[in-house]
Design a protein around this motif. Structure first.
Motif, mmCIF file in Angstrom:
data_model
loop_
_atom_site.group_PDB
_atom_site.id
_atom_site.type_symbol
_atom_site.label_atom_id
_atom_site.label_comp_id
_atom_site.label_asym_id
_atom_site.label_seq_id
_atom_site.Cartn_x
_atom_site.Cartn_y
_atom_site.Cartn_z
ATOM 1 N N GLY A 1 0.818 -1.209 0.000
ATOM 2 C CA GLY A 1 0.000 0.000 0.000
ATOM 3 C C GLY A 1 0.850 1.257 0.000
ATOM 4 O O GLY A 1 0.572 2.219 -0.741
ATOM 5 N N LEU A 2 1.902 1.283 0.818
ATOM 6 C CA LEU A 2 2.807 2.434 0.855
ATOM 7 C C LEU A 2 3.470 2.660 -0.500
ATOM 8 O O LEU A 2 3.562 3.785 -0.998
ATOM 9 C CB LEU A 2 3.877 2.221 1.928
ATOM 10 C CG LEU A 2 3.418 2.250 3.390
ATOM 11 C CD1 LEU A 2 4.549 1.789 4.301
ATOM 12 C CD2 LEU A 2 2.951 3.651 3.789
ATOM 13 N N SER A 3 3.935 1.569 -1.102
ATOM 14 C CA SER A 3 4.614 1.666 -2.395
ATOM 15 C C SER A 3 3.680 2.203 -3.471
ATOM 16 O O SER A 3 4.091 2.980 -4.337
ATOM 17 C CB SER A 3 5.157 0.295 -2.800
ATOM 18 O OG SER A 3 5.751 0.329 -4.070
ATOM 19 N N VAL B 1 5.579 6.097 -1.455
ATOM 20 C CA VAL B 1 6.497 6.188 -0.312
ATOM 21 C C VAL B 1 7.783 5.464 -0.672
ATOM 22 O O VAL B 1 7.752 4.331 -1.171
ATOM 23 C CB VAL B 1 5.861 5.575 0.950
ATOM 24 C CG1 VAL B 1 6.885 5.461 2.079
ATOM 25 C CG2 VAL B 1 4.669 6.406 1.396
ATOM 26 N N ASP B 2 8.923 6.091 -0.417
ATOM 27 C CA ASP B 2 10.188 5.494 -0.857
ATOM 28 C C ASP B 2 11.189 5.217 0.263
ATOM 29 O O ASP B 2 12.265 4.697 0.018
ATOM 30 C CB ASP B 2 10.857 6.382 -1.919
ATOM 31 C CG ASP B 2 10.900 7.845 -1.510
ATOM 32 O OD1 ASP B 2 10.717 8.140 -0.319
ATOM 33 O OD2 ASP B 2 11.102 8.692 -2.408
ATOM 34 N N ILE C 1 9.551 -4.011 -4.868
ATOM 35 C CA ILE C 1 9.126 -2.621 -4.742
ATOM 36 C C ILE C 1 10.345 -1.737 -4.526
ATOM 37 O O ILE C 1 11.373 -2.189 -4.020
ATOM 38 C CB ILE C 1 8.138 -2.440 -3.566
ATOM 39 C CG1 ILE C 1 8.727 -2.992 -2.266
ATOM 40 C CG2 ILE C 1 6.802 -3.103 -3.879
ATOM 41 C CD1 ILE C 1 7.840 -2.777 -1.044
ATOM 42 N N SER C 2 10.233 -0.490 -4.927
ATOM 43 C CA SER C 2 11.351 0.460 -4.827
ATOM 44 C C SER C 2 11.229 1.273 -3.547
ATOM 45 O O SER C 2 10.845 2.448 -3.564
ATOM 46 C CB SER C 2 11.368 1.375 -6.051
ATOM 47 O OG SER C 2 11.555 0.636 -7.230
ATOM 48 N N ILE C 3 11.557 0.622 -2.444
ATOM 49 C CA ILE C 3 11.526 1.296 -1.148
ATOM 50 C C ILE C 3 12.851 1.044 -0.433
ATOM 51 O O ILE C 3 13.287 -0.101 -0.317
ATOM 52 C CB ILE C 3 10.363 0.788 -0.269
ATOM 53 C CG1 ILE C 3 9.020 1.257 -0.828
ATOM 54 C CG2 ILE C 3 10.510 1.287 1.163
ATOM 55 C CD1 ILE C 3 7.830 0.863 0.034
ATOM 56 N N GLY D 1 0.466 6.281 3.597
ATOM 57 C CA GLY D 1 1.262 6.857 2.520
ATOM 58 C C GLY D 1 0.691 8.171 2.024
ATOM 59 O O GLY D 1 1.445 9.120 1.704
ATOM 60 N N LEU D 2 -0.611 8.254 1.942
ATOM 61 C CA LEU D 2 -1.256 9.503 1.524
ATOM 62 C C LEU D 2 -0.908 10.647 2.467
ATOM 63 O O LEU D 2 -0.584 11.756 2.036
ATOM 64 C CB LEU D 2 -2.775 9.316 1.480
ATOM 65 C CG LEU D 2 -3.331 8.397 0.395
ATOM 66 C CD1 LEU D 2 -4.795 8.079 0.672
ATOM 67 C CD2 LEU D 2 -3.175 9.019 -0.988
#
Length: 329
Positions: A41-43, A47-48, A69-71, A148-149
């Protein structure tokens, strides 16, 4: 760049109320799956960066390893001790690093400890404990999206969070501890197994939220005079004879008659004295503070509680602002 903290308590959802009542067990593999969905959900909303509290079960690593994912992720930089000090230090470090929000996995007790370490960063509490009054029973994917929002500033903060009250424990004129849901005077001189289930040993209850659909000591107040999570008021309840009885779910599957002698609304800043000494104060369902004979103890309601992300409100704001609308195809 948005920074989100994640604190997953490996010990939540496993206390003695699985033996004295009928509480569910949240095993750590389920927490891995919850964190995994949070991360997705964050991704999805960009969110990174993640700052996480390490634990003996490696919940975070097991959650993120299979994901593409790119976190960027990093642990809080101190050795784990396997007690609540880990959570306090992690929350404090996340606040110092100016995290945009903190996602927690645990029950009322876990979140109480998080707030002892962090007083400014909004939290999004996901329920994996026993008495889950403060945290949300929410799908982790939506929790990740909402956090994340807020972290990325894609929704207005003032419309997506609320500030909860808290209960302050005052001993000899000093604030010594806090509670996020309830504080109870328990007739004992030892913390023991910590959990509270013998209602005949409880003489006073202080509540800063009390809703009819809650569990634990908060349910007692909820059946008398409901107080919402965002309300600036609290409720004091005195147990004993010469009043009336209510049947309340004081633990999962444990519904007991509770004798109510008196009750009234708690206003902010007013100290209410602890009458039974010596005793143990149970905070958010766990026996924590021993009060000795000769000490002066009181509880008061404070408006300076934690900032809490409202999942439903954040998601509604995102829809209103068109955050989820895709580009034309």
């Amino acid at each position: 760049m948005a920074l989100v903290g994640i604190i997953a308590n490996p010990a939540s959802g496993k206390d003695i109320r699985r033996l004295t009542a009928y509480g569910s067990v949240f095993d750590n593999q389920e927490k891995v799956r919850i964190v995994r969905r949070v991360l997705l959900g964050l991704s999805a909303v960009g969110v990174d960066r993640i700052l996480y509290m390490p634990d003996s079960y490696n919940i975070f690593h097991q959650a993120i390893d299979p994901l593409e994912i790119s976190i960027q992720s990093s642990p809080t930089p101190f050795p784990i001790e396997g007690n609540q000090d880990d959570t306090i230090k992690a929350a404090r470090f996340m606040e110092e690093q100016k995290a945009d929000c903190i996602i927690t996995l645990g029950g009322d007790g876990t979140n109480r400890v998080v707030v002892k370490g962090n007083s400014t960063v909004p939290i999004l509490p996901i329920s994996t404990g026993t008495n889950n009054v403060f945290p949300f029973m929410a799908e982790a994917t939506l929790a990740g999206l909402a956090a994340g929002l807020v972290a990325r500033g894609l929704v207005p903060m003032e419309s997506s969070i609320f500030t909860s009250t808290k209960l302050e424990v005052i001993i000899d004129d000093k604030v010594m501890d806090l509670a996020l849901v309830d504080a109870a005077v328990y007739d004992d001189i030892f913390t023991g197994s910590r959990a509270v289930w013998e209602i005949d040993k409880v003489s006073q209850i202080f509540l800063n939220r009390a809703e009819p659909d809650s569990i634990g000591l908060s349910s007692i107040g909820g059946f008398i005079q409901p107080i919402s999570a965002a309300s600036p008021r609290g409720l004091y309840v005195e147990l004993g004879k010469n009043g009336f009885l209510i049947n309340a779910p004081i633990a999962p599957g444990l519904i007991q008659p509770v004798p109510i002698r008196d009750h009234f609304i708690m206003e902010t800043g007013i100290e209410i004295r602890v009458r039974r000494l010596p005793c143990v104060l149970a905070l958010d369902g766990e026996r924590e503070v021993v009060i000795q004979e000769g000490q002066n103890a009181a509880v008061r309601l404070s408006l300076e509680g934690p900032k809490v992300i409202d999942i439903k409100a954040a998601m509604a704001q995102a829809v209103k602002k068109g955050v989820f609308k895709a580009k034309k195809i």
